[in-house]
Structures are given as C-alpha cells and as structure tokens.
Scaffold this active site. Structure first.
Site, PDB file in Angstrom:
ATOM      1  N   ASP A 276       4.609   0.409  12.228  1.00  0.00           N
ATOM      2  CA  ASP A 276       3.416  -0.280  11.723  1.00  0.00           C
ATOM      3  C   ASP A 276       3.327  -1.725  12.219  1.00  0.00           C
ATOM      4  OD1 ASP A 276       2.641   1.983  10.417  1.00  0.00           O
ATOM      5  OD2 ASP A 276       3.129   1.299   8.402  1.00  0.00           O
TER       6      ASP A 276
ATOM      7  N   ILE B 299       7.759   6.858  17.030  1.00  0.00           N
ATOM      8  CA  ILE B 299       7.391   7.541  15.789  1.00  0.00           C
ATOM      9  C   ILE B 299       6.106   8.348  15.948  1.00  0.00           C
ATOM     10  CG2 ILE B 299       6.963   7.269  13.307  1.00  0.00           C
ATOM     11  CD1 ILE B 299       9.767   6.360  14.098  1.00  0.00           C
TER      12      ILE B 299
ATOM     13  N   CYS C 297      -5.305   7.408   9.638  1.00  0.00           N
ATOM     14  CA  CYS C 297      -5.414   6.890  10.999  1.00  0.00           C
ATOM     15  C   CYS C 297      -4.967   7.959  11.994  1.00  0.00           C
ATOM     16  CB  CYS C 297      -4.532   5.647  11.148  1.00  0.00           C
ATOM     17  SG  CYS C 297      -5.175   4.232  10.258  1.00  0.00           S
TER      18      CYS C 297
ATOM     19  N   LYS D  89       0.836  -1.212   0.000  1.00  0.00           N
ATOM     20  CA  LYS D  89       0.000   0.000   0.000  1.00  0.00           C
ATOM     21  C   LYS D  89       0.870   1.263   0.000  1.00  0.00           C
ATOM     22  CE  LYS D  89      -1.842   1.642   4.018  1.00  0.00           C
ATOM     23  NZ  LYS D  89      -1.559   3.051   4.272  1.00  0.00           N
ATOM     24  N   ASN D  90       1.890   1.267   0.874  1.00  0.00           N
ATOM     25  CA  ASN D  90       2.669   2.496   1.037  1.00  0.00           C
ATOM     26  C   ASN D  90       3.621   2.767  -0.126  1.00  0.00           C
ATOM     27  OD1 ASN D  90       1.291   2.885   3.371  1.00  0.00           O
ATOM     28  ND2 ASN D  90       3.009   2.472   4.763  1.00  0.00           N
TER      29      ASN D  90
ATOM     30  N   ARG E 161      -8.470  -0.851   4.317  1.00  0.00           N
ATOM     31  CA  ARG E 161      -7.570   0.210   3.849  1.00  0.00           C
ATOM     32  C   ARG E 161      -6.189  -0.358   3.519  1.00  0.00           C
ATOM     33  NH1 ARG E 161      -6.822   4.968   7.509  1.00  0.00           N
ATOM     34  NH2 ARG E 161      -5.603   5.438   5.672  1.00  0.00           N
TER      35      ARG E 161
ATOM     36  N   ARG F 130      -4.084   9.661   4.812  1.00  0.00           N
ATOM     37  CA  ARG F 130      -2.930  10.531   5.027  1.00  0.00           C
ATOM     38  C   ARG F 130      -2.165  10.791   3.715  1.00  0.00           C
ATOM     39  NH1 ARG F 130      -0.118  14.043   8.423  1.00  0.00           N
ATOM     40  NH2 ARG F 130       2.085  13.776   8.070  1.00  0.00           N
TER      41      ARG F 130
ATOM     42  N   ARG G 250      -0.444  14.615  13.473  1.00  0.00           N
ATOM     43  CA  ARG G 250       0.336  14.256  12.269  1.00  0.00           C
ATOM     44  C   ARG G 250       0.487  15.511  11.423  1.00  0.00           C
ATOM     45  NH1 ARG G 250      -1.674   8.477   9.958  1.00  0.00           N
ATOM     46  NH2 ARG G 250       0.367   8.442   8.990  1.00  0.00           N
ATOM     47  N   PRO G 251       1.350  16.434  11.876  1.00  0.00           N
ATOM     48  CA  PRO G 251       1.489  17.703  11.158  1.00  0.00           C
ATOM     49  C   PRO G 251       2.151  17.519   9.794  1.00  0.00           C
ATOM     50  CG  PRO G 251       3.090  17.569  12.952  1.00  0.00           C
ATOM     51  CD  PRO G 251       2.248  16.330  13.035  1.00  0.00           C
ATOM     52  N   ILE G 252       2.042  18.560   8.951  1.00  0.00           N
ATOM     53  CA  ILE G 252       2.692  18.513   7.633  1.00  0.00           C
ATOM     54  C   ILE G 252       3.649  19.699   7.481  1.00  0.00           C
ATOM     55  CG2 ILE G 252       0.956  17.146   6.403  1.00  0.00           C
ATOM     56  CD1 ILE G 252      -0.221  19.845   5.403  1.00  0.00           C
ATOM     57  N   ASP G 253       4.122  20.197   8.644  1.00  0.00           N
ATOM     58  CA  ASP G 253       4.975  21.394   8.616  1.00  0.00           C
ATOM     59  C   ASP G 253       6.273  21.176   7.820  1.00  0.00           C
ATOM     60  OD1 ASP G 253       5.408  19.588  10.722  1.00  0.00           O
ATOM     61  OD2 ASP G 253       6.531  21.054  11.897  1.00  0.00           O
TER      62      ASP G 253
END
Ligand code: UD1
Length: 418
Positions: free
Chosen positions: A307, A329, A116, A22-23, A399, A92, A121-124
């Site tokens: 994971d 993490i 999830c 998936k990833n 998912r 995500r 879960r920032p995107i800075d």
C-alpha cells in the site's frame, strides 16, 4: 467523478493527527455482527468504505448509530442473510461478511467483492478454508456466492499458501464461534489483524498468536459486546511522511504507532530525511535533496507494504539516482506509472519490476487516479510538480482518507476540490 485542482506546493509545515485505520475498522465493524450485545467502536474513520460496511450491517438487521468517529452497533436482532450486489461491489473487505453472516445466521447469500482493481484478487483461499471448517460454499455463473452451515461447523487446521490478510480475517471470523480449535499456519501478521483479535478477545473470543506465524483460536458459544478503539492508520501516516519528504518541510505527525512503521521510517532516513520519534508523534524534516531509495520490494508485514509502493515511487521520481521496485503482492499495481510519466517522470515498468530514474523536476498535467493509494501518490506528485494539475478520480481518496485535501491544505498544500 470528483476532481482535485493541485498547484505546486513549496513545503509542508505544521501538525496532523492520524485517523483510525481503515483496514482495522472494516473487519472490526464486520465482527460486531457476531456479538450478542452492543459494541462501541471508537476512532472509526469517516470514510466511504466505512459507510458501506455500516449500510451492510443495517441491511442485515443490526441497529447502527454513528456520531463523529464513534459507532454503536447492536447486532442482536440481525436476521437477514442476503447482501445486495451493489454493496458487495463497492469494496474488497465486503468478503469478510461471508463467514460473519454464515456464522451468525447459518447461511449467507452474497456476491464476489469489488474494490481497487490491483490485478486478479481471487478468494479461493477463503473458500477452501471455510469449506474445511464444514461450511458449504458455492458460487454460480452470475457471481453469486452461497454459503451455509452443513452438519458440523468445526475448527480446522488451515495452511495458507501466502499470509493473505483477508483470508486470515475471514478464517478468524469463522473460527471464533466454530466448535473446537482452529489453527492458521502462515497467517498474516499485520497490525490490523492484531487489532481485530484484540477486539474479538474483549468480546470473549479465545485467540492466541495474533501477529505471529501461527494463530490458534478455540471456538466459544457466544460473544458479548465490547468497547474498542481502532488503531491508527499506518498508510495514512506514511502518506503524510512521504509528502513531506517529497515537498520538503517540517511536519509533526501525531497518533502514530511507531513500531508498526519501522520499515518506512528506515527508508525515509536512508534517503536523507530527519525523522524524530517521541511517544506517538513523529517529526519529519526534509530539505527535498533526496537520494533514491534504491531497492523497494513489497512483502507481507513486517516487510515493505504494497500500500506504500505508489507513494515511494512518487518520491523516487525526483530523488537523485535509480530506484528499483519489485511488487510482489499484487499483479497489477503499477497503474499510477502512466500518470507519473505524464508529469515527466522517467519510469520503465515491466511485469512486477519498475525502474525509476530520478529527474530534476515534474510538470503539472491532467491525471487520472485508478485506485486508492495510487490516487494519494499522484496527489503528492502533483503538489511537487511545477505548475498546476487536475486529478480526476479523487473519490478513490474518500475510500481511505478522512478529509484528504483539508488536512493537506492545513499543512500548506495548494489543493482543492473542483
Ligand atoms: C489487504 C488490504 C490491502 C493490502 C493487502 C496486502 C484490506 C481491506 N485490504 O487486502 O489494503 O494491500 O491486504 O497487504 O485490509 N490471494 C489469493 N487468493 C485468496 C486471497 C488472496 O490468491 O483467496 C492473493 C491476492 O490476489 C494477492 C495476495 O494474495 O495477490 C495478497 O492478498 P491479501 O493479503 O488477501 O489482500 P487483501 O486482504 O485483499
């Protein structure tokens, strides 16, 4: 809400072939937006997150054709720069469209991604890096994100504070068509990053250093189409390994990249399983008398994957001795703990530490899944538990796992959707 009825299962036996990752599939499908010709992506898993990605691509104007595990995408006519909130909120990985759409069309209008809830879960780091490359990224109070190319869209030297998988991918997707050279220091080294870079290289991108600390990308004028086979999913493989370890049995797991899974296999051997590897197949034999794994500390690849943390916590609940988990993490990745307690596990969790003392047996109960990998861990713990359990929230499994209960049923698990 979808539910699984899971009954006590005495051992797993047989063979299972591992689906595409998936990833890997999600960033590669997103990357096809940057190509001027047709791309064919094989070994693409049938998952709800993949369907969302393909819906986004179609809505952007790409032509998408899916047949079983092969997807053909022609993004040459993609002209739309907006992605609706309901699509962005489903996962995500939708944030990877930030650079892909902006690079393709010159601007993008989307929303903060969902996925999830594993804590904040920032995107800075994504935004900071893209800004350094000359993109103007703004967000408003309604959670909308606007990104556009200002005068110059240039390569830059980016220093990531931590090797973030998503940020590394977003930077790569921007850099392949930016002017000049981009250097990513402290880049994520996951096999899925290498797979994305392999695909982009086939399309004509100039990338060196994938899988290492520093990735260097020299922007090109255009990318052509390519055919690519997605690598196999190491977390799905880990799920079948963990389940066989916990329930006992003898299972051959096919289509595995052994080298990507060394850390997992070392632990399985340490706790008492026999693991034999031959080419792309791993055989696991377990007699259920497991020793506690001891210390499990999640780290970026090649360390122990976050994971797989919930899966190994499930194993620890009935292993002999005490295990200590350190989740480095994500801040809130112990949502499965309360549910494992409901099965009779002995776990004390505080902040990023969880101490698990093995008990003799677990007992079935009503369980609630709250994230994808937690759902898988609860499913295998419920198979190990005496009696029957109902797992609510089974849609999380869809998912990330193709035919979760069908594949487990083939190995002898007593599991069905109700
Ligand atoms: C990806 C994987 C996910 C896996 C995770 C870690 C996909 C679709 N998902 O998620 O399955 O669990 O890698 O291996 O590939 N961070 C920030 N700011 C940022 C970006 C990240 O603070 O801008 C933090 C995150 O909150 C987290 C850590 O960095 O604490 C690692 O996150 P990251 O590697 O980016 O994970 P994802 O790409 O979201």
């Amino acid at each position: 809400m979808s539910r699984l009825l899971i009954e006590h299962t005495e051992g797993l036996y047989g063979r299972v072939s591992i689906q595409g990752a998936k990833n890997s599939a999600l960033p590669i499908l997103t990357a096809t937006l940057l190509c001027d010709d047709v791309c064919v992506i094989d070994n693409c898993p049938n998952l709800s997150d993949v369907d969302v990605t393909l819906d986004i691509l179609s809505n952007l104007g790409a032509k998408v054709f899916k047949e079983k595990n092969s997807v053909t995408i022609d993004s040459s006519g993609a002209k739309n720069h907006r992605i609706a909130k309901n699509m962005m909120a489903k996962m995500r990985a939708s944030i990877l469209f930030l650079s892909a759409v902006t690079s393709k069309i010159g601007r993008a209008e989307l929303c903060f991604p969902g996925g999830c809830r594993l804590g904040p879960r920032p995107i800075d780091w994504h935004i900071k890096a893209l800004s350094k490359m000359g993109l103007n990224v703004r967000c408003n109070c309604n959670g909308k994100l606007f990104c556009k190319v200002e005068k110059n869209f240039n390569g830059a030297e980016i220093n990531l504070p931590l090797p973030s998988v998503g940020a590394t991918e977003n930077i790569i997707l921007a850099a392949v068509l930016a002017k000049g050279k981009t250097i990513i220091n402290n880049a994520a080294k996951e096999p899925e990053i290498c797979d994305l870079c392999d695909f982009l290289s086939k399309c004509g991108a100039k990338i060196t250093g994938a899988g290492q600390n520093q990735i260097e990308i020299v922007g090109v004028d255009k990318l052509c189409g390519a055919k690519h086979r997605v690598i196999s999913d190491r977390i799905v493989a880990t799920t079948f390994l963990a389940a066989t370890a916990m329930l006992s049995g003898d299972v051959k797991i096919e289509n595995i990249v052994f080298d990507d899974m060394k850390v997992i296999i070392d632990i399985l051997r340490r706790i008492g399983c026999t693991v034999n590897a031959k080419c792309d197949t791993v055989q696991i034999i377990s007699n259920k008398k497991l020793k506690a794994p001891g210390e499990i500390i999640t780290e970026p690849y090649p360390g122990f994957p976050t994971d797989a943390q919930a899966l190994f916590m499930a194993i620890s609940t009935i292993s002999q001795g005490v295990s200590i988990f350190v989740e480095n993490i994500f801040k809130n990745r112990y949502k499965h703990v309360d549910e494992l307690l409901n099965l009779g596990a002995n776990i004390k969790a505080f902040d990023k530490i969880a101490v698990v003392t093995g008990v003799r047996e677990l007992h079935g109960n009503c369980l609630y899944a709250k994230d994808l990998r937690g759902a898988a861990a609860l499913a295998i713990a419920a198979m190990a538990a005496k009696g029957s359990s109902i797992l609510t929230g089974a849609e999380y499994l869809d998912r990330g796992y193709e035919n979760f209960e069908i594949n487990f049923k083939k190995l002898g698990a007593k599991i069905r959707r109700v």
